[in-house]
Scaffold this active site. Structure first.
Site, mmCIF file in Angstrom:
data_model
loop_
_atom_site.group_PDB
_atom_site.id
_atom_site.type_symbol
_atom_site.label_atom_id
_atom_site.label_comp_id
_atom_site.label_asym_id
_atom_site.label_seq_id
_atom_site.Cartn_x
_atom_site.Cartn_y
_atom_site.Cartn_z
ATOM 1 C CB THR A 86 32.704 -1.705 11.413
ATOM 2 O OG1 THR A 86 32.604 -0.819 12.664
ATOM 3 C CG2 THR A 86 33.857 -1.244 10.658
ATOM 4 C CB ILE A 134 31.523 -11.267 19.071
ATOM 5 C CG1 ILE A 134 30.597 -10.424 19.461
ATOM 6 C CG2 ILE A 134 32.795 -11.479 19.769
ATOM 7 C CD1 ILE A 134 30.024 -10.829 20.997
ATOM 8 N NE ARG A 146 38.590 -12.045 -20.323
ATOM 9 C CZ ARG A 146 39.674 -12.105 -21.152
ATOM 10 N NH1 ARG A 146 40.562 -11.891 -20.483
ATOM 11 N NH2 ARG A 146 39.809 -11.504 -22.217
ATOM 12 C CG HIS A 147 34.340 -14.599 -23.366
ATOM 13 N ND1 HIS A 147 35.346 -14.988 -24.026
ATOM 14 C CD2 HIS A 147 34.458 -13.244 -22.888
ATOM 15 C CE1 HIS A 147 36.207 -13.989 -24.295
ATOM 16 N NE2 HIS A 147 35.610 -12.905 -23.656
ATOM 17 C CD GLU A 153 42.254 -18.992 -27.176
ATOM 18 O OE1 GLU A 153 41.740 -20.234 -27.826
ATOM 19 O OE2 GLU A 153 43.296 -18.835 -27.064
ATOM 20 C CG ASN A 168 39.591 -13.707 -26.734
ATOM 21 O OD1 ASN A 168 38.920 -14.321 -26.248
ATOM 22 N ND2 ASN A 168 39.675 -12.260 -26.574
ATOM 23 N NE ARG A 176 33.915 -12.065 -26.462
ATOM 24 C CZ ARG A 176 33.150 -10.728 -27.152
ATOM 25 N NH1 ARG A 176 32.422 -10.866 -28.031
ATOM 26 N NH2 ARG A 176 33.695 -9.599 -26.391
ATOM 27 C CD GLU A 208 35.035 -6.506 -22.495
ATOM 28 O OE1 GLU A 208 34.334 -6.007 -21.590
ATOM 29 O OE2 GLU A 208 36.108 -6.731 -22.450
ATOM 30 C CG HIS A 260 32.373 -9.654 -22.350
ATOM 31 N ND1 HIS A 260 32.695 -10.473 -23.484
ATOM 32 C CD2 HIS A 260 31.298 -9.981 -22.040
ATOM 33 C CE1 HIS A 260 31.524 -10.674 -23.974
ATOM 34 N NE2 HIS A 260 30.659 -10.443 -23.012
#
Lengths: 583, 430
Positions: free
Chosen positions: B19, B135, B222-223, B225, B229, B272, B292, B357
């Site tokens: 499974t 199990i 993420r990188h 700021e 941005n 970045r 990105e 990104h």
């Protein structure tokens, strides 16, 4: 400006491809009776790994044996009780291992393929301890096959052409080789699933019908296994072609997403006729996502598949510019590209190296498939061709892939047969030769009697004597081709004596009448299109510089000014290329 | 990829990871765009039986039990047929023990009748530690054992396994030489692969050979700021703001505090992420494919500018954010395709920190958390927050760690009202 150069240089220095490959070198060790495809697999694997950027080299112990024992008599050499021969064979294997070691330590190799029968546990143990001692990883590839037809076919395809059998008749050779195989069979110990459970290996049964894979250690072994599981030996052909001539091709502009020109459309129809004529069963047709390949495929009237990965190289900020515009607006980029065309990445675009990376799934699928026609683009086709013809990275960006020509690749023996089919529809030439290495051309405009500053491409003329004409020296100088490849251009039909000044000296030329008339500045900057059709295609030359000077009868000549181009003192290979024929 | 649908059939004793493999494979195939669903026969049995009493149900001499189990298998196959023929499914994973040749023969005939290709995935394992761990991880939490204590459950389950053992006929190299299958031995130590027929089977084999169950964690962030941005502009290749650099430092401290052995750090090739990784002072690897999403003509624009200059594009994107491709750019769908090697390598690796990104992180997260294409472009991946993913049981545990450095919010929520353009318009604009 210089910051960009620095960044670009560092980009060139570092490998930009994601490199999760092992740190310790890997030895791939082939195992199997003769005529089981070991050398076929070794060569193919080596080619694939080099193409994806992993420095790999093949070491065929049979080669070493042939060098040690100049003349091969018969199979008796391989009998297990032949003491003398056993000694030689052991020595050859050791010599090969030594070269493997040198390849890893001195030549920065990453993977070595050790191609020999390695059919006894003893021999494999020797290799294993050698590798362990040196810190190499070992991955065994065993090929097991008992189908007599396949073995007979192998022997026909590759053994008869071998240096061992060069003077034998076919039946003799076949019989000798069969006896040779028998010599190995008695002592052949296949890799044992129990005893060898600690080893890393793949066992290939019956040419890929079944595989047993044990203990894959790292990324490179995983990729090798994946590759081996996708290749096959069924006869087939791969057809590579570019799209038909496009509107942007006609304008001399790179990239973009334009449609076909009328001649391009003609090519598409000719391609359809050609393909029908080839009578290929079950042909798959692949194109990119760009209009020009799709329009080309549409003319075939069969279903086709679009691959984004087949899109042309992204030229970033240079998209839809002409080479002249790039040279004018981005001279540093232009120069950098010529320095290392394989690794150079267009700003906000891609490099050939990136292209290879994104084409890898295409190659994998091409290996799985049988008959395929790939309609793609110049840079893409170069990458694919380099894979099939085993061309190294520095040749790849200069492979010739002209428009309106289909390349038919048929795998044979250990390589690939190439047949070019030019479908007789004219097209522009989009090929740029490697700078500084082509036949060179000087285009210039000079006033009568005026000495021009000398400009030349790299490594061209040296040691001219006063009385020689430039063109005489060109013939003598082996670096460049002789006079037929120099095309003179001027805007003065009456200019009789043309002078070329090279390295400060003045020389007369033998050609009197200019072959290209340039009247206006735009004509000069669009030089490529001015080369007459009947002297274009297949040869190349560099335009070094174009000067303009005014000529007035009975008045002192003006100093000519540089209209277009770069003098040698600034950039060594800032040149434009066109193409020109012998005549 | 395939023309005829494929039926993947698991084979193996209980607690061999069938499974686990089924769910993982289903998740992977769906993520790369192949509509796949798994059909777990145990589920059908639970719906039929309502209450599980004990292992006696699975005894080979329990006629009633056998009848019910056969019915459940048939019901499941019926649903498979519906899924593959009527509901646009491409691959169905038939998850059951399928330990007898007879049962497998039934399935093969079913597939032949319906024109499906069959690929068997057998998991063979005799290591008692591995089985015990299985199990403990998944069976104890199963609905079958909600009212049992641990020892009882383990004991019952071991007896259950015994019921299957006697009649277990493993895939045989000789008898089953015409079948397409992969035998996974000892959790991936060894594989036996037979007759791979087509591209999708080749991909499945490659995937199965790259996954492992060694405990590890994947850190996604993420990188820090970036300059763009702060200006509210998308894309581009700008450097970090002071706050972004602060995040780099905090990230370094966080990573050290986690005490991770052998951590691999991956970044994209954009400034970045590289600047963020530099703050960690450990070796890191740059992947171009982690760059990105390419916003094409909209690169470095603000959303307001896009809406002003390309109102049609703006609307189309909100229509189908997953498939919408920026002119001369990419779509999330393209992104998934180019991230596939990253996913494959993440599966092979152990502890990894991926600094990437927003769009890229959404795609990776959707893979690990099994999010659909509709949800993917709206997953929340705020700046300055690390997501720690730890594979557990059949899925992935997510811990969100905010490193307490302020940043702008770059998330756009799914718009409430969307105008009704047809998909045809989108194609003609490309």
């Amino acid at each position: 400006m210089s910051a960009r150069l620095d960044q670009a240089r560092s980009e060139l220095a570092h490998c930009s491809v994601s490199d999760a490959f092992c740190n310790s070198p890997t030895m791939i060790v082939m195992v199997g009776l003769p005529a089981r495809g070991k050398t076929y697999i070794s060569k193919k694997l080596t080619r694939y790994l080099n193409w994806i950027g992993v420095p790999t080299k093949m070491f065929n112990v049979g080669q070493y044996r042939r060098e040690a024992v100049k003349i091969y008599k018969n199979f008796e050499f391989f009998k297990t009780d032949n003491e003398e021969a056993m000694r030689i064979r052991k020595a050859c294997a050791s010599a090969a291992l030594k070269d493997v070691s040198a390849y890893f330590s001195k030549e920065q190799g990453q993977v070595a393929v050790f191609d020999a029968t390695n059919t006894t546990r003893e021999r494999r143990a020797v290799i294993n301890s050698f590798a362990k001692e040196k810190g190499y990883k070992v991955f065994f590839v065993e090929s097991i096959c008992d189908d007599p037809e396949i073995i007979a076919e192998n022997i026909k395809q590759v053994k008869f052409g071998s240096p061992d059998y060069v003077d034998r008749d076919i039946d003799d050779a076949m019989e000798d080789f069969v006896q040779r195989i028998e010599c190995y069979k008695a002592n052949y110990k296949s890799i044992d699933d129990e005893k060898d459970r600690k080893l890393s290996y793949i066992k290939i049964f019956d040419v890929g019908s079944r595989y047993l894979v044990n203990r894959v250690q790292d990324h490179i072994q995983s990729r090798i296994v994946y590759y081996l599981m996708n290749i096959h030996v069924t006869p087939r052909s791969i057809y590579l072609s570019r799209h038909g001539e496009s509107e942007l091709n006609l304008l001399g502009r790179i990239g973009g997403d334009s449609g076909l020109s009328p001649r391009g459309q003609k090519y598409a129809n000719a391609l359809a006729t050609f393909i029908k004529g080839q009578k290929i069963s079950d042909l798959k047709v692949w194109t990119s996502h760009m209009k020009r390949t799709i329009q080309t495929a549409e003319a075939l009237g069969v279903p086709y598949e679009q691959w984004k990965a087949l899109n042309e190289i992204d030229a970033g900020v240079c998209e839809e510019l002409t080479y002249e515009e790039i040279q004018e607006n981005l001279p540093e980029e232009f120069a950098l590209r010529d320095q290392d065309k394989y690794r150079y990445r267009y700003p906000k675009g891609e490099s050939y190296e990136d292209l290879v990376h994104r084409l890898e799934p295409v190659i994998m699928e091409l290996e799985r498939q049988e008959n395929v026609l790939v309609v793609c683009h110049q840079a893409v086709m170069r990458c694919l061709l380099a894979y099939f013809l085993d061309k190294p990275a520095d040749e790849l960006p200069y492979l010739r892939c002209p428009l309106h020509t289909v390349l038919k690749l048929t795998p044979i023996a250990y390589g690939c047969k190439v047949e070019p089919f030019f479908l007789n529809i004219e097209a522009v030439n989009t090929h740029r030769e490697r700078p500084g290495q082509s036949n060179w051309l000087m285009i210039y405009y000079s006033t009568f009697g005026q000495i021009l500053k000398g400009y030349s491409g790299v490594n061209l003329i040296h040691g001219l004597t006063h009385r020689e004409t430039v063109l005489d020296s060109l013939s003598r100088d082996k670096v460049c081709r002789p006079l037929a490849n120099v095309v003179l251009a001027s805007s003065e039909t009456t200019a009789r004596q043309q002078y070329i000044a090279v390295n400060g000296s003045k020389y007369k030329t033998a050609i009197k009448k200019p072959q290209i008339m340039l009247r206006t500045a735009p004509q000069i900057s669009n030089i490529r299109n001015r080369v007459p059709a009947h002297i274009s295609r297949h040869q190349t030359f560099d335009i070094v510089a174009v000067f303009v000077g005014k000529y007035k009868r009975n008045s002192p000549p003006e100093k000519p000014s540089l209209l277009w181009g770069s003098p040698v003192s600034r950039l060594p290979s800032a040149v434009e290329s066109c193409s020109i024929d012998h005549h | 990829m395939t023309n005829c649908p494929t039926l993947i059939v698991t084979v193996g004793l209980p607690a061999r990871g069938k499974t686990y493999i089924s769910k993982k494979l289903t998740r992977y195939l769906n993520w790369i765009g192949v509509p796949t669903r798994e059909f777990n026969v145990g589920q059908y049995r639970r719906e039929c039986m309502k209450i599980y009493k004990s292992f006696e149900f699975f005894r080979p001499d329990n006629e009633e039990g056998l009848k019910i189990r056969r019915q459940c298998a048939s019901a499941a196959l019926n649903d498979v047929r519906q899924y593959l023929t009527e509901q646009g499914g491409q691959v169905a994973v038939f998850d059951a023990t399928n330990t007898t040749r007879e049962r497998r023969e039934t399935i093969i005939q079913f597939a032949e009748q319906n024109g499906f290709k069959v690929f068997f995935v057998e998991s063979v394992c005799e290591d008692p530690d591995v089985i015990q761990e299985n199990i403990v991880q998944v069976k104890l939490g199963s609905p079958d054992y909600t009212n049992c204590n641990t020892e009882e459950a383990v004991e019952d389950f071991m007896k259950r396994i015994k019921c299957y053992e006697n009649s277990y006929e493993t895939l045989d190299e000789v008898l089953d030489r015409d079948l397409s299958y992969i035998k996974i031995m000892d959790v991936g130590q060894r594989y036996l692969v037979n007759r791979v027929l087509d591209h999708i089977q080749s991909r499945i084999v490659y995937y199965l050979m790259n996954i492992h169950i060694t405990p590890r964690s994947i850190y996604l962030c993420r990188h820090g700021e970036s300059e763009l941005n702060v200006k509210g502009r998308i894309g581009g290749d700008s450097g970090l703001t002071p706050r972004g650099k602060e995040f780099g430092k905090k990230l370094s401290q966080f990573i050290k505090s986690q005490g991770i052995s052998d951590l691999k750090v991956w970044t994209s090739q954009m400034k970045r992420t590289i600047q963020t990784a530099e703050a960690l002072s450990v070796p890191y690897e740059q992947w171009k494919v982690l760059n990105e999403i390419d916003a094409g003509v909209c690169e470095e624009m603000m959303y307001e500018e896009i809406q002003d200059n390309y109102p049609l594009e703006f609307a189309l994107r909100d229509q189908d954010k997953y498939r919408y491709r920026y002119p001369k750019g990419e779509s999330y769908e393209d992104l998934v395709q180019r991230l596939e090697p990253v996913i494959m390598e993440l599966e092979r690796q152990e502890n990894v920190l991926v600094i990437c990104h927003q769009a890229v992180m959404r795609c990776l997260l959707a893979y690990f958390l099994d999010k659909t294409a509709e949800e993917l472009p709206y997953l929340k991946c705020p700046l300055h927050t690390v997501l720690k993913l730890t594979p557990v049981a059949y899925g992935c545990k997510v811990e969100s760690i905010c490193l307490n450095v302020d940043a702008v919010n770059t998330h756009r929520e799914r718009p409430e009202t969307v105008s009704d353009f047809s998909k045809k318009n989108e194609k003609s604009l490309q």
